[in-house]
Structures are given as structure tokens and as C-alpha cells.
Design an enzyme around this catalytic site. Structure first.
Site, PDB file in Angstrom:
ATOM      1  N   HIS A 162       0.745  -1.093   0.010  1.00  0.00           N
ATOM      2  CA  HIS A 162       0.096   0.056   0.170  1.00  0.00           C
ATOM      3  C   HIS A 162       0.902   1.033  -0.023  1.00  0.00           C
ATOM      4  O   HIS A 162       0.670   2.165  -0.715  1.00  0.00           O
ATOM      5  CB  HIS A 162      -1.075   0.015   1.204  1.00  0.00           C
ATOM      6  N   GLU A 163       1.984   1.422   1.055  1.00  0.00           N
ATOM      7  CA  GLU A 163       2.549   2.599   1.097  1.00  0.00           C
ATOM      8  C   GLU A 163       3.449   2.526  -0.092  1.00  0.00           C
ATOM      9  O   GLU A 163       3.815   3.828  -0.570  1.00  0.00           O
ATOM     10  CB  GLU A 163       3.361   2.519   2.277  1.00  0.00           C
TER      11      GLU A 163
ATOM     12  N   HIS B   7       1.777   4.747  -2.579  1.00  0.00           N
ATOM     13  CA  HIS B   7       1.742   6.075  -2.506  1.00  0.00           C
ATOM     14  C   HIS B   7       3.236   6.682  -2.966  1.00  0.00           C
ATOM     15  O   HIS B   7       3.273   7.505  -3.587  1.00  0.00           O
ATOM     16  CB  HIS B   7       1.549   6.392  -0.864  1.00  0.00           C
TER      17      HIS B   7
ATOM     18  N   GLU C   8      -5.061   7.893  -2.548  1.00  0.00           N
ATOM     19  CA  GLU C   8      -5.287   6.727  -2.169  1.00  0.00           C
ATOM     20  C   GLU C   8      -5.545   5.627  -3.382  1.00  0.00           C
ATOM     21  O   GLU C   8      -5.597   4.534  -3.298  1.00  0.00           O
ATOM     22  CB  GLU C   8      -6.580   7.066  -1.259  1.00  0.00           C
TER      23      GLU C   8
HETATM   24 CO    CO Z   1      -3.146   5.287   2.173  1.00  0.00          CO
END
Ligand code: CO
Length: 505
Positions: A270-271, A274, A300
Site C-alpha cells: 500500500h505505502e 503512494h 489513495e
Molecule cells: Co493510504
């Protein structure tokens, strides 16, 4: 003064804003990772000082004067149409940031910061003691501050729209409801269907997974995903996050739980999603306000694409499972890639948002969206929140918390006054699948590439179609430019349906 000279002055101010806010990020990152316990107080003094300096730069009336000289006003933010489009976009963002900074009076900002600190502390205590009543006066205060904030920033129709627009430019409660209502109805009935089907075996996920091996796997995984360790790093923190400390310094964090191996794996992916975004802004907008996502929801969308759409797919694990097993030969000795894929995609309504699966996650968000909209408009009294929460949980997910810790007290957001922030999470899923639909139509043999661990076609596509814009386009315009369409939950629902039909046969 010639317009090129005025522009140069504005770019210099913007660069200072970038540098100081990245310096603040360095201190904050350190605070959330390695800061010794006794250093907390002085650190907050350091941050307070830099925050004040940053505020002075952002509210410097010189910015307003320079913007006006180039024809940029609150009504016509982009300024003189004869300027290059990139500069017009720059003026639009500078104008918006300047307007926001000066619209919130300094006293208001100070009072809010103080109240927020107390409210957050009260929330932590209330959560420890399962005592919503003790938190209620602070919550009411934060609702009040949020209404005032909307009033200062300006809004159309209802104050809640002003708060939404703050986080998700160009979005209104109406536009969001238009996609959330069909999304809610579809997900609710989908969840009901899944509930009566046999549950995939998840027993092997509950075995003990050595933390050091988890960390080694995460680092290996990042390398395979294409994370450039010369421009960023991975560390551990209580709550995973991504922070940009400089244009060549994007830090991500993860966390490991010994009997919940998927937590660390998916936090890392997830990170990384980003971070890829933050690392992917083009040269021409580096060190400027344009080197950012246009909104929380768009950011997101990138993390969720990597975490869920790619990272929780079968082709991904067909390729990556043998690697994972090499780190945990004992725990995963009799597990196949498909077993693993089915287990990490278990659908099971949970009380806690951050533990939710992809099907129920958006329902958690829609519940919060509906409640906060009513709270800000005044049709729901904050004192009624715990009951309203339980009712909606029951209606949407078929489960109900028996205490407020697992109910209305679980998230930090409202205690900090971040009303209007929650919808971004669900919008991220929706945007993400709209982008993905376009991406899959343009990259041949995508599943095969993912299975082989070749992620470069995905990186290139995201770079050329999304990262390239930075914050130049507002979310609705970016969506239109990339996909040719407006906001729609259909691609997300189609994805959920086909994925879970396959998993649950
Ligand atoms: Co996030």
C-alpha cells in the site's frame, strides 16, 4: 515588471514553501519512527516554530499581489490565458493555497490547534476506558470548529460541501451520494450472498511468522515491485505511512505482527503505491506545489491499486508465492499460491474499518459519510452517534459492536475535526478501478506480466497517464482526461463481482 519576472518571484516563494514543508516532514518522520521518548517535548517546540515560519511564508501578502498582477483572482484562479498552460495550472494551485491560508484567520487556526490537541488526548483516554460520554464535549467542539472552518472557506448549499471540497476538490455531498448509494446497495446484497458460502481456509495465516523474515521479505518485495532504494527507504512505525522528505527522498513505513503475516505485506505494498506516485512526478514540476496528488482520494487510488488490485490478485501470487514461501518454508510448506490468494481475500464483515476486506470496506466508509454529513448539518446530535452507529452497522454489515471502542470511538479522524476526510478512502477505490479499466485496455497480456513479476508496463502507464499531471488537474478533470468518463462506481463493482465469483466459485 514583466510576467516572466513575476512568475520567477512566485516560483521562488513556492520553492521556499516546498523546502520548509519538507523540512517539517523530516522532523515528523523522525518523530514517528526513531525519536527517543524524552525528546518529544522539544520536538513539538521545533515543529511549532517551523509551522509558524511556514504559515508566514504561505500568507505573505506579496503572493496575493504577484498573483493579481498575472490576472489570477479567486474567481479566475488560472490567471492570464496567454500564459503557458503549465504556468496557468501553477497559478491556480498557488491561488487556491493562498486563499485557503488567508481565509482561515490566524486566531482561528491557533484555537483550533489547541482544541484539537485536547480533543485527541480525550479521545485516546475515552478509547482506553470505553467512555464515549467523556469524549462527547470535545467532539461537539470539533463539530463546531468544522462548521466555522466551512464558513471561512466558503461552500455551496451546505457547510459539509466546504469540508469535502477541502480534501477532494470539486466534490460535493450530492455527487458522492450519487455513487455511494448504488455502491452501498450492491455491496450489501453481495455481502449477504457471500456470507452463506463456504469460507476459504485461513488457518495457515495464523501461524507464527518470524518478524525478521517478514522484514527481509518486505525488502525483497519492494525491490521486485520496482521501489528505488536510492530515492527512498522502508522503516517500521506503529501506523504505516508514506512521507515525502524531499523530491528524491520518499520514506515509507510498515509494521509486522507475528501472527498476522498479511498485515505487514499489504501495508508495505500500500505505502509503496503512494511512494511510486510521489517519486513519479515529472522533472518540470519538481520542488513545486504541483509535485503532489490533486487530492487524498486520488493518492489513495494509487496505493489501493497496488495493494488490492495488483497485490491481492491471483497472477501476482502465482509469481510471488514461491518467493514468500522461501522465507517461511515451515509455515507455508503445504500451502499453494491459490490457497494463499483465497485466504488473503477472505470476506468477513468486521467491526473495525482498517481490518475490513475489499467488499465491506466501502460500507464502513459510507456509514461514516452518512453520519458525518448529518452531524455537520445538525440533523444528528453527536450524543446520538453511538446508537446511530450500531443501527447502521447492523443494516449494512449485519454485525453490531457491543462497546464504543469497537464502534464510534475506533477512528482518530473526528477527534481531530477531520470531517469530510472519510469519503476519500472509498473514492480511492472507485477512481482506482476507473483508472485500472483504462490501463488493462491498453496493456496487452497484463496478467502474464504481473505473474512474471514484470511491473514496468504498469509503472510506465501510471507515469504517462497519472503521475505526469501532478496536482495540475482537479480530481474530476483528471478522471475525465485519463478515462474520458465521470465518476462511476461501475468498474469497482464489476471488479468486485468477477474477483469474488472466482474466489467463492
Ligand atoms: Co493510504
Amino acid at each position: 515588471m514583466r510576467s516572466t519576472d513575476i512568475l520567477e518571484k512566485l516560483h521562488n516563494i513556492d520553492r521556499e514553501c516546498w523546502l520548509i514543508s519538507r523540512s517539517i516532514s523530516v522532523l515528523e518522520w523522525d518523530q514517528d519512527t526513531y525519536l527517543p521518548e524524552n525528546a518529544v517535548e522539544e520536538r513539538s517546540e521545533q515543529l511549532g516554530l517551523l509551522g509558524g515560519i511556514s504559515q508566514d511564508i504561505k500568507t505573505n501578502p506579496e503572493i496575493g499581489r504577484l498573483l493579481s498582477e498575472l490576472g489570477s483572482s479567486s474567481e479566475n484562479m488560472s490567471g492570464d490565458e496567454k500564459l503557458p498552460v503549465l504556468e496557468q495550472n501553477f497559478l491556480k494551485i498557488m491561488r487556491r493555497k493562498y486563499d485557503q491560508a488567508i481565509k482561515l484567520p490566524r486566531d482561528f487556526g491557533c484555537e483550533l490547534a489547541k482544541a484539537r490537541g485536547l480533543s485527541q488526548a480525550a479521545w485516546i483516554r475515552a478509547k482506553q476506558n470505553n467512555d464515549f460520554a467523556a469524549f462527547l464535549p470535545h467532539l461537539k467542539k470539533m463539530v463546531d470548529f468544522s462548521r466555522q472552518k466551512a464558513f471561512h472557506l466558503g461552500y455551496e448549499k451546505e457547510p459539509y460541501n466546504g469540508l469535502l471540497d477541502y480534501y477532494e476538490k470539486g466534490m460535493s455531498a450530492e455527487a458522492i451520494s450519487d455513487v455511494f448509494i448504488p455502491l452501498k446497495n450492491n455491496l450489501k446484497s453481495f455481502l449477504k450472498k457471500i456470507k452463506i458460502l463456504p469460507r476459504p481456509d485461513t488457518s495457515f495465516l495464523k501461524k507464527v511468522y518470524n518478524i525478521e523474515n517478514q522484514d527481509n521479505f518486505s525488502r525483497d518485495l519492494l525491490k521486485r515491485l520496482g521501489f528505488n532504494s536510492k530515492r527512498g527507504r522502508l522503516d517500521i512505525s506503529a501506523h504505516p505511512f508514506t512521507s515525502t522528505l524531499g523530491s528524491d527522498d520518499v520514506r515509507i513505513t510498515t509494521r509486522y505482527l507475528s501472527q498476522y503475516v498479511q498485515s505487514g505485506i499489504f501495508a508495505t505494498i500500500h505505502e509503496a503505491g503512494h511512494a511510486f506516485y510521489e517519486m513519479g512526478f515529472p522533472e518540470e514540476i519538481r520542488l513545486s506545489c504541483l509535485a503532489d496528488g490533486p487530492s487524498m482520494g486520488i493518492h489513495e487510488s494509487q496505493s489501493r491499486l497496488w495493494e488490492n488490485v495488483i497485490g491481492r490478485s491471483l497472477p501476482f501470487w502465482e509469481g510471488m508465492f514461491p518467493v514468500l514461501r522461501s522465507y517461511f518454508p515451515g509455515a507455508l510448506s503445504s500451502t499453494t499460491a491459490e490457497d494463499f490468494y483465497r485466504a488473503i481475500n477472505l470476506v468477513e464483515p468486521s467491526l473495525i474499518r482498517i481490518e475490513a476486506d475489499e467488499v465491506s470496506y466501502s460500507l464502513h466508509i459510507i456509514l461514516r459519510f452518512e453520519l458525518e454529513k448529518e452531524i455537520i448539518s445538525g440533523t444528528l446530535d453527536p450524543a446520538e452517534l453511538p446508537d446511530a452507529w450500531r443501527r447502521k452497522m447492523n443494516e449494512y454489515l449485519g454485525i453490531e459492536p457491543d462497546n464504543d471502542v469497537q464502534g464510534v470511538l475506533q477512528d482518530v479522524h473526528w477527534s481531530t475535526g477531520a470531517f469530510g476526510y472519510f469519503p476519500s478512502y472509498a473514492l480511492g477505490n472507485i477512481y482506482g478501478l476507473q483508472f485500472w479499466e483504462k490501463l488493462t485496455s491498453e496493456i496487452p497480456n497484463l496478467s502474464e506480466q504481473i505473474c512474471r513479476g514484470n511491473f514496468s508496463p504498469i509503472h510506465s502507464w501510471l507515469q504517462d497517464n497519472i503521475y505526469i499531471w501532478g496536482s495540475r488537474l482537479d480530481p474530476p478533470d483528471l478522471l475525465k482526461t485519463v478515462t474520458g468518463k465521470g465518476l462511476s462506481a461501475e468498474p469497482f463493482l464489476g471488479y468486485i463481482e468477477s474477483k469474488y465469483k472466482d474466489i467463492y466459485k
